[in-house]
Design a protein around this motif. Structure first.
Motif, PDB file in Angstrom:
ATOM      1  N   TYR A 160     -46.304 -42.345  74.380  1.00 48.51           N
ATOM      2  CA  TYR A 160     -47.493 -43.166  74.154  1.00 48.51           C
ATOM      3  C   TYR A 160     -47.280 -44.494  74.868  1.00 48.51           C
ATOM      4  CZ  TYR A 160     -47.744 -39.839  70.340  1.00 48.51           C
ATOM      5  OH  TYR A 160     -47.757 -38.684  69.617  1.00 48.51           O
ATOM      6  N   GLY A 161     -48.395 -45.257  75.050  1.00 54.26           N
ATOM      7  CA  GLY A 161     -48.243 -46.640  75.493  1.00 54.26           C
ATOM      8  C   GLY A 161     -48.187 -46.828  76.991  1.00 54.26           C
ATOM      9  N   ASN A 171     -42.865 -47.549  78.528  1.00 53.02           N
ATOM     10  CA  ASN A 171     -42.537 -46.383  77.721  1.00 53.02           C
ATOM     11  C   ASN A 171     -42.429 -45.136  78.587  1.00 53.02           C
ATOM     12  OD1 ASN A 171     -42.175 -47.497  75.233  1.00 53.02           O
ATOM     13  ND2 ASN A 171     -43.750 -46.278  74.237  1.00 53.02           N
ATOM     14  N   CYS A 202     -47.122 -49.501  69.654  1.00 51.40           N
ATOM     15  CA  CYS A 202     -47.791 -50.073  68.484  1.00 51.40           C
ATOM     16  C   CYS A 202     -48.661 -51.260  68.882  1.00 51.40           C
ATOM     17  CB  CYS A 202     -46.758 -50.498  67.444  1.00 51.40           C
ATOM     18  SG  CYS A 202     -45.520 -51.624  68.088  1.00 51.40           S
ATOM     19  N   VAL A 206     -45.629 -57.235  71.323  1.00 49.38           N
ATOM     20  CA  VAL A 206     -44.570 -56.871  72.283  1.00 49.38           C
ATOM     21  C   VAL A 206     -43.292 -57.723  72.175  1.00 49.38           C
ATOM     22  CG1 VAL A 206     -43.997 -56.681  74.753  1.00 49.38           C
ATOM     23  CG2 VAL A 206     -46.121 -55.695  73.882  1.00 49.38           C
ATOM     24  N   GLN A 249     -43.049 -57.005  81.544  1.00 51.26           N
ATOM     25  CA  GLN A 249     -44.230 -57.495  80.815  1.00 51.26           C
ATOM     26  C   GLN A 249     -44.829 -58.703  81.504  1.00 51.26           C
ATOM     27  OE1 GLN A 249     -45.804 -55.961  78.711  1.00 51.26           O
ATOM     28  NE2 GLN A 249     -44.348 -54.506  77.864  1.00 51.26           N
TER      29      GLN A 249
HETATM   30 FE1  F3S Z   1     -47.049 -50.208  73.601  1.00 52.40          FE
HETATM   31 FE2  F3S Z   1     -44.598 -51.040  73.642  1.00 52.40          FE
HETATM   32 FE3  F3S Z   1     -45.904 -50.799  75.895  1.00 52.40          FE
HETATM   33  S1  F3S Z   1     -46.110 -51.598  72.142  1.00 52.40           S
HETATM   34  S2  F3S Z   1     -48.018 -51.141  75.321  1.00 52.40           S
HETATM   35  S3  F3S Z   1     -45.364 -49.158  74.552  1.00 52.40           S
HETATM   36  S4  F3S Z   1     -44.382 -52.347  75.404  1.00 52.40           S
END
Ligand code: F3S
Ligand code: SAH
Ligand code: SF4
Length: 467
Positions: free
Chosen positions: A35-36, A40, A74, A192, A227
């Protein structure tokens, strides 16, 4: 202080890999559900790399795997609910196949209270670990399989810098390269920094060595990940800036370079000039604005005003006229009035993004904004996001139609899902381009002339081999 994983720690994990393989009824196959964001996705490539070296095989289907690992996100409530829902779904399967092992890792595990929740409410989860502990997968899985009991590892230290893990890359032509971990910005809505820890930059030497190897192995395109890549190197003494790192990466022979994500407050002229001069850097810039209202930007702790943001966009377009700009926008942040929201529409109208990820604000426990008064009612946010999406669709159509007749270079990655005779790939501006071709073209960078535009994709004709 940042602690780099030592070769001894990797060697220790290798010992667990060997021990694991000697277990008589160990799991033989695995499946990872990711996910994400790209972070990830790339972590999952590392997890798969380790599982491969533990003598396991990738299962074609989740239902058939002996070990199912959920690499969770999350960032918003719905991301978390989806992950937990899928973990729970496996509980039924485990009743039929008691040998099935279930793992949960990634950002959600590090959320406050989540480790306890997993222990209490999810007793069928065998192994859980957080984002800085992924390198310990061999040890944790061995211990869980050997003892047939649950193993949960949530990090003690926040600032691990992971090096030297095996990676099972999803594509032979495209590769992720992490340049920094974590985030220091504490935007007031965002989880994050809590789940990924403080900013840690990898050394330029390690990064460039990875890129050189990828270039030598035929990779056509890399995506530098962080990030906030624009603040790369600030935590290193005498390290390179992000602009300098891009410059060096351009010398490695890698044909195409992308990067994600940039924070407007750290977008320097030096970086813009480097992009303009570096032929390997693709003409796409993802510059999350979040809001078009100064009041809301301040409450979000973003450290720029709308004027400053627009100044960066103007400077970028002046230096790189053909650049495509995309963004992230949040509606319904606490206290957002109709006027604030109109300001976001105005910002989108002024910039005319190629595309935008639009989100309804989702309160995250532990973040500052979750405690703000004036949370915006769901139906108000829903109306706002509809208006924003409609406006963006108009701008995307303008951007895509404006490209008809132009020639773009496309890294061909796949056959089209809808039509076998069509190939697909992304152009420099990160827009999907479909065109007729043969499977031998997959993995190549080709020049394509754009002939028409769909809602979110372009159509074109192959020109000639350019790389
Ligand atoms: Fe989600 Fe973690 Fe990326 S919270 S958006 S997988 S850094
Ligand atoms: N580091 C990147 C993005 C990380 S998360 C950056 O700063 O640009 C990706 C996007 O999710 C963010 O840009 C933001 O628009 C959105 N987001 C983050 N937290 C959110 C929340 N609590 N609710 C809604 N959207 C959120
Ligand atoms: Fe979250 Fe802000 Fe960091 Fe991006 S810069 S990860 S939005 S805290």
């Amino acid at each position: 202080m940042t602690v780099k994983i030592t070769p001894e720690q990797i060697a220790e994990q290798r010992r667990f890999m060997t021990l694991f393989q000697a277990l008589p009824d160990r799991p033989r196959t695995y499946y990872i559900v990711t996910y994400g964001c790209q972070m990830n996705a790339h972590d999952s490539e590392k997890l798969a790399g380790m599982l491969d070296e533990m003598g396991m095989e990738l299962s074609p289907a989740r239902e058939e795997a002996d070990f199912v690992l959920h690499n969770t996100c999350c960032i918003r409530d719905n991301a978390e609910r989806k992950a937990l829902g899928n973990v729970t779904w496996l509980k039924e399967l485990k009743k039929e196949r008691p040998g099935l092992m279930i793992g949960v890792c990634g950002c959600m595990v590090r959320e406050s209270g989540m480790a306890e929740k997993l222990l209490r409410q999810y007793p069928f989860v065998d192994v859980a670990f957080g984002t800085s502990n992924i390198y310990r997968l061999p040890e944790l899985l061995y211990k869980a399989a050997e003892s047939r009991s649950r193993v949960v590892a949530v990090e003690q230290e926040q600032s691990t810098l992971i090096e030297g893990l095996p990676i099972r890359r999803e594509s032979p032509y495209q590769a992720y390269v992490t340049i920094m971990y974590g985030c220091n910005n504490y935007c007031t809505y965002c989880i994050v920094p809590y789940v990924r820890g403080r900013e840690r930059s990898r050394s330029a030497g390690d990064i460039l060595r990875d890129i050189e190897r990828l270039a030598q192995s035929g990779v056509q395109e890399i995506m530098l990940l962080g990030q906030n890549v624009n603040s790369y190197g600030k935590d290193l003494e005498g390290g390179l800036s992000f602009a300098q790192l891009l410059h060096e990466a351009g010398q490695t022979g890698i044909p195409r370079i992308r990067f994600m994500t940039s924070h407007p407050k750290d977008l320097t002229d030096e970086l813009i000039d480097e992009i303009a001069q570096n032929p390997a850097v693709l003409r796409h810039f993802h510059l999350p604005a979040q809001s078009g209202s100064d009041r809301i930007l301040k409450a979000m702790n973003r450290h720029y005003t709308v004027d400053q943001y627009l100044d960066r966009v103007a400077r970028l377009r002046q230096a790189v006229p053909d650049i495509g700009i995309t963004t992230d926008l949040i509606v319904g942040f606490p206290g957002e009035t109709e006027e604030d929201f109109e300001a976001t529409l105005r910002l989108a109208d002024t910039v005319r993004y190629d595309s935008a990820f639009t989100f309804i604000y989702s309160p995250r426990v532990g973040t500052a904004a979750a405690k703000y008064p004036d949370q915006v009612p769901a139906e108000v946010s829903a109306r706002r996001i509809d208006r924003l999406i409609k406006l963006q669709e108009k701008h995307t159509a303008i951007a895509l139609n404006g490209m008809i007749g132009s020639e773009v270079s496309v890294l061909v990655t796949d056959r089209s899902k809808r039509d076998e005779t069509m190939l697909t790939g992304k152009c420099g501006r990160n827009i999907s381009v479909n065109f007729a071709g043969t499977p031998e073209d997959i993995g190549k960078v080709l020049n394509v002339k754009i002939t028409s535009a769909g809602k979110t994709t372009l159509r074109g004709e192959k020109m000639e081999v350019s790389a």
